[in-house]
Scaffold this motif. Structure first.
Motif, PDB file in Angstrom:
ATOM      1  N   GLY A 175       0.784  -1.232   0.000  1.00 13.33           N
ATOM      2  CA  GLY A 175       0.000   0.000   0.000  1.00 13.33           C
ATOM      3  C   GLY A 175       0.810   1.272   0.000  1.00 13.33           C
ATOM      4  O   GLY A 175       0.271   2.354   0.256  1.00 13.33           O
ATOM      5  N   ALA A 176       2.112   1.189  -0.277  1.00 13.64           N
ATOM      6  CA  ALA A 176       2.928   2.405  -0.340  1.00 13.64           C
ATOM      7  C   ALA A 176       2.580   3.205  -1.588  1.00 13.64           C
ATOM      8  O   ALA A 176       2.298   2.645  -2.641  1.00 13.64           O
ATOM      9  CB  ALA A 176       4.414   2.048  -0.354  1.00 13.64           C
ATOM     10  N   THR A 177       2.614   4.511  -1.459  1.00 11.89           N
ATOM     11  CA  THR A 177       2.293   5.421  -2.550  1.00 11.89           C
ATOM     12  C   THR A 177       3.525   5.788  -3.355  1.00 11.89           C
ATOM     13  O   THR A 177       3.463   5.938  -4.569  1.00 11.89           O
ATOM     14  CB  THR A 177       1.655   6.711  -1.977  1.00 11.89           C
ATOM     15  N   GLY A 178       4.673   5.962  -2.660  1.00 12.83           N
ATOM     16  CA  GLY A 178       5.882   6.397  -3.334  1.00 12.83           C
ATOM     17  C   GLY A 178       7.125   6.003  -2.572  1.00 12.83           C
ATOM     18  O   GLY A 178       7.060   5.412  -1.495  1.00 12.83           O
ATOM     19  N   TRP A 179       8.282   6.367  -3.131  1.00 14.77           N
ATOM     20  CA  TRP A 179       9.573   5.926  -2.632  1.00 14.77           C
ATOM     21  C   TRP A 179      10.589   7.031  -2.814  1.00 14.77           C
ATOM     22  O   TRP A 179      10.684   7.605  -3.895  1.00 14.77           O
ATOM     23  CB  TRP A 179       9.992   4.705  -3.449  1.00 14.77           C
ATOM     24  N   LEU A 180      11.341   7.345  -1.776  1.00 12.07           N
ATOM     25  CA  LEU A 180      12.409   8.332  -1.845  1.00 12.07           C
ATOM     26  C   LEU A 180      13.631   7.712  -1.167  1.00 12.07           C
ATOM     27  O   LEU A 180      13.539   7.226  -0.041  1.00 12.07           O
ATOM     28  CB  LEU A 180      11.991   9.618  -1.125  1.00 12.07           C
ATOM     29  N   THR A 181      14.766   7.693  -1.875  1.00 15.76           N
ATOM     30  CA  THR A 181      15.959   7.033  -1.367  1.00 15.76           C
ATOM     31  C   THR A 181      16.838   8.000  -0.578  1.00 15.76           C
ATOM     32  O   THR A 181      17.055   9.135  -1.002  1.00 15.76           O
ATOM     33  CB  THR A 181      16.762   6.431  -2.540  1.00 15.76           C
ATOM     34  N   LYS A 182      17.325   7.533   0.588  1.00 10.96           N
ATOM     35  CA  LYS A 182      18.293   8.291   1.394  1.00 10.96           C
ATOM     36  C   LYS A 182      19.677   8.100   0.785  1.00 10.96           C
ATOM     37  O   LYS A 182      19.960   7.020   0.288  1.00 10.96           O
ATOM     38  CB  LYS A 182      18.333   7.763   2.831  1.00 10.96           C
ATOM     39  N   PRO A 183      20.558   9.087   0.874  1.00 10.81           N
ATOM     40  CA  PRO A 183      20.284  10.429   1.395  1.00 10.81           C
ATOM     41  C   PRO A 183      19.338  11.174   0.453  1.00 10.81           C
ATOM     42  O   PRO A 183      19.322  10.905  -0.744  1.00 10.81           O
ATOM     43  CB  PRO A 183      21.657  11.086   1.432  1.00 10.81           C
ATOM     44  N   PHE A 184      18.565  12.068   1.011  1.00  9.13           N
ATOM     45  CA  PHE A 184      17.542  12.742   0.225  1.00  9.13           C
ATOM     46  C   PHE A 184      17.671  14.252   0.328  1.00  9.13           C
ATOM     47  O   PHE A 184      18.257  14.773   1.263  1.00  9.13           O
ATOM     48  CB  PHE A 184      16.149  12.297   0.676  1.00  9.13           C
ATOM     49  N   ASP A 185      17.098  14.929  -0.647  1.00  6.18           N
ATOM     50  CA  ASP A 185      17.048  16.386  -0.662  1.00  6.18           C
ATOM     51  C   ASP A 185      15.752  16.794   0.034  1.00  6.18           C
ATOM     52  O   ASP A 185      14.662  16.448  -0.447  1.00  6.18           O
ATOM     53  CB  ASP A 185      17.069  16.870  -2.116  1.00  6.18           C
ATOM     54  N   PRO A 186      15.835  17.515   1.163  1.00 11.73           N
ATOM     55  CA  PRO A 186      14.626  17.919   1.868  1.00 11.73           C
ATOM     56  C   PRO A 186      13.619  18.662   0.983  1.00 11.73           C
ATOM     57  O   PRO A 186      12.411  18.499   1.134  1.00 11.73           O
ATOM     58  CB  PRO A 186      15.144  18.810   3.003  1.00 11.73           C
ATOM     59  N   GLU A 187      14.119  19.460   0.024  1.00 13.68           N
ATOM     60  CA  GLU A 187      13.210  20.171  -0.878  1.00 13.68           C
ATOM     61  C   GLU A 187      12.432  19.189  -1.754  1.00 13.68           C
ATOM     62  O   GLU A 187      11.261  19.420  -2.067  1.00 13.68           O
ATOM     63  CB  GLU A 187      13.984  21.157  -1.752  1.00 13.68           C
ATOM     64  N   ASN A 188      13.077  18.098  -2.139  1.00 17.24           N
ATOM     65  CA  ASN A 188      12.408  17.074  -2.932  1.00 17.24           C
ATOM     66  C   ASN A 188      11.313  16.390  -2.106  1.00 17.24           C
ATOM     67  O   ASN A 188      10.232  16.092  -2.617  1.00 17.24           O
ATOM     68  CB  ASN A 188      13.426  16.058  -3.455  1.00 17.24           C
ATOM     69  N   LEU A 189      11.583  16.161  -0.820  1.00 20.49           N
ATOM     70  CA  LEU A 189      10.571  15.582   0.067  1.00 20.49           C
ATOM     71  C   LEU A 189       9.346  16.491   0.129  1.00 20.49           C
ATOM     72  O   LEU A 189       8.211  16.026   0.038  1.00 20.49           O
ATOM     73  CB  LEU A 189      11.147  15.351   1.461  1.00 20.49           C
ATOM     74  N   VAL A 190       9.578  17.779   0.259  1.00 17.42           N
ATOM     75  CA  VAL A 190       8.467  18.743   0.313  1.00 17.42           C
ATOM     76  C   VAL A 190       7.689  18.732  -1.004  1.00 17.42           C
ATOM     77  O   VAL A 190       6.453  18.741  -1.000  1.00 17.42           O
ATOM     78  CB  VAL A 190       8.976  20.157   0.665  1.00 17.42           C
ATOM     79  N   LYS A 191       8.392  18.683  -2.130  1.00 13.96           N
ATOM     80  CA  LYS A 191       7.718  18.616  -3.436  1.00 13.96           C
ATOM     81  C   LYS A 191       6.832  17.383  -3.519  1.00 13.96           C
ATOM     82  O   LYS A 191       5.691  17.450  -4.002  1.00 13.96           O
ATOM     83  CB  LYS A 191       8.737  18.597  -4.576  1.00 13.96           C
ATOM     84  N   ILE A 192       7.350  16.248  -3.088  1.00  9.86           N
ATOM     85  CA  ILE A 192       6.574  15.003  -3.126  1.00  9.86           C
ATOM     86  C   ILE A 192       5.370  15.116  -2.206  1.00  9.86           C
ATOM     87  O   ILE A 192       4.262  14.717  -2.576  1.00  9.86           O
ATOM     88  CB  ILE A 192       7.469  13.798  -2.760  1.00  9.86           C
ATOM     89  N   ALA A 193       5.568  15.659  -0.998  1.00  4.94           N
ATOM     90  CA  ALA A 193       4.448  15.820  -0.073  1.00  4.94           C
ATOM     91  C   ALA A 193       3.359  16.695  -0.688  1.00  4.94           C
ATOM     92  O   ALA A 193       2.174  16.366  -0.632  1.00  4.94           O
ATOM     93  CB  ALA A 193       4.947  16.419   1.252  1.00  4.94           C
ATOM     94  N   ARG A 194       3.771  17.803  -1.290  1.00  5.81           N
ATOM     95  CA  ARG A 194       2.786  18.700  -1.929  1.00  5.81           C
ATOM     96  C   ARG A 194       2.035  17.991  -3.046  1.00  5.81           C
ATOM     97  O   ARG A 194       0.822  18.145  -3.190  1.00  5.81           O
ATOM     98  CB  ARG A 194       3.478  19.936  -2.468  1.00  5.81           C
ATOM     99  N   LYS A 195       2.764  17.215  -3.844  1.00  7.98           N
ATOM    100  CA  LYS A 195       2.127  16.510  -4.952  1.00  7.98           C
ATOM    101  C   LYS A 195       1.122  15.469  -4.439  1.00  7.98           C
ATOM    102  O   LYS A 195      -0.004  15.407  -4.911  1.00  7.98           O
ATOM    103  CB  LYS A 195       3.207  15.828  -5.801  1.00  7.98           C
ATOM    104  N   VAL A 196       1.549  14.680  -3.469  1.00  8.25           N
ATOM    105  CA  VAL A 196       0.691  13.624  -2.925  1.00  8.25           C
ATOM    106  C   VAL A 196      -0.529  14.212  -2.209  1.00  8.25           C
ATOM    107  O   VAL A 196      -1.638  13.697  -2.328  1.00  8.25           O
ATOM    108  CB  VAL A 196       1.491  12.703  -1.976  1.00  8.25           C
ATOM    109  N   LEU A 197      -0.307  15.310  -1.489  1.00 11.16           N
ATOM    110  CA  LEU A 197      -1.397  15.923  -0.724  1.00 11.16           C
ATOM    111  C   LEU A 197      -2.257  16.860  -1.567  1.00 11.16           C
ATOM    112  O   LEU A 197      -3.340  17.256  -1.148  1.00 11.16           O
ATOM    113  CB  LEU A 197      -0.834  16.699   0.469  1.00 11.16           C
ATOM    114  N   GLY A 198      -1.754  17.238  -2.739  1.00 13.54           N
ATOM    115  CA  GLY A 198      -2.490  18.185  -3.560  1.00 13.54           C
ATOM    116  C   GLY A 198      -2.503  19.575  -2.957  1.00 13.54           C
ATOM    117  O   GLY A 198      -3.415  20.352  -3.178  1.00 13.54           O
ATOM    118  N   LYS A 199      -1.483  19.881  -2.123  1.00 13.83           N
ATOM    119  CA  LYS A 199      -1.416  21.180  -1.438  1.00 13.83           C
ATOM    120  C   LYS A 199      -0.031  21.752  -1.559  1.00 13.83           C
ATOM    121  O   LYS A 199       0.932  21.188  -1.203  1.00 13.83           O
ATOM    122  CB  LYS A 199      -1.739  21.025   0.046  1.00 13.83           C
TER     123      LYS A 199
END
Length: 122
Positions: free
Chosen positions: A98-122
């Motif tokens: 049931g996972a929606t997506g995948w981000l590999t460490k080490p990660f770019d915090p800005e990329n995490l925020v972009k993914i969160a915005r995309k997934v949340l639609g906000k």
């Protein structure tokens, strides 16, 4: 109202990095130290997104997703794996759980925020 995100990781530094990035983007963040703690926090509240590690003590991320998908209030909550793992078989298992997506460490915090915005639609 800002989205409420649950971050689940046994690494204090990863929890801190994700919390700072997501909080600075305007999200409310709750932290859990492993999958068992994540399930306990999910049982006590509602979340709009879950960001979880895969390999953790007590309960790993895959098991946590399988358990949360059994909880009617959380069946549709998006889950992003944030992990060092990149194996295709594990990704397939995560998607099946049931996972929606995948981000590999080490990660770019800005990329995490972009993914969160995309997934949340906000």
């Amino acid at each position: 109202m800002s989205a409420h995100i649950l971050t689940v990781d046994d690494s204090a530094s990863i929890r801190m990095t994700t919390k700072i990035a997501l909080s600075n983007a305007g999200y409310t963040v709750t932290e859990a130290v492993d999958g068992a703690d994540g399930i306990a926090k999910l049982s006590a509240g509602a979340f709009d997104l879950i960001v979880t590690d895969l390999n953790m003590p007590n309960m790993d991320g895959l098991t946590m997703i399988r358990e949360l998908r059994k909880m009617p209030a959380h069946t549709g909550v998006p889950v992003i794996f944030l992990t060092t793992e990149s194996d295709g078989e594990i990704k397939s298992q995560a998607k099946a759980a049931g996972a929606t997506g995948w981000l590999t460490k080490p990660f770019d915090p800005e990329n995490l925020v972009k993914i969160a915005r995309k997934v949340l639609g906000k």
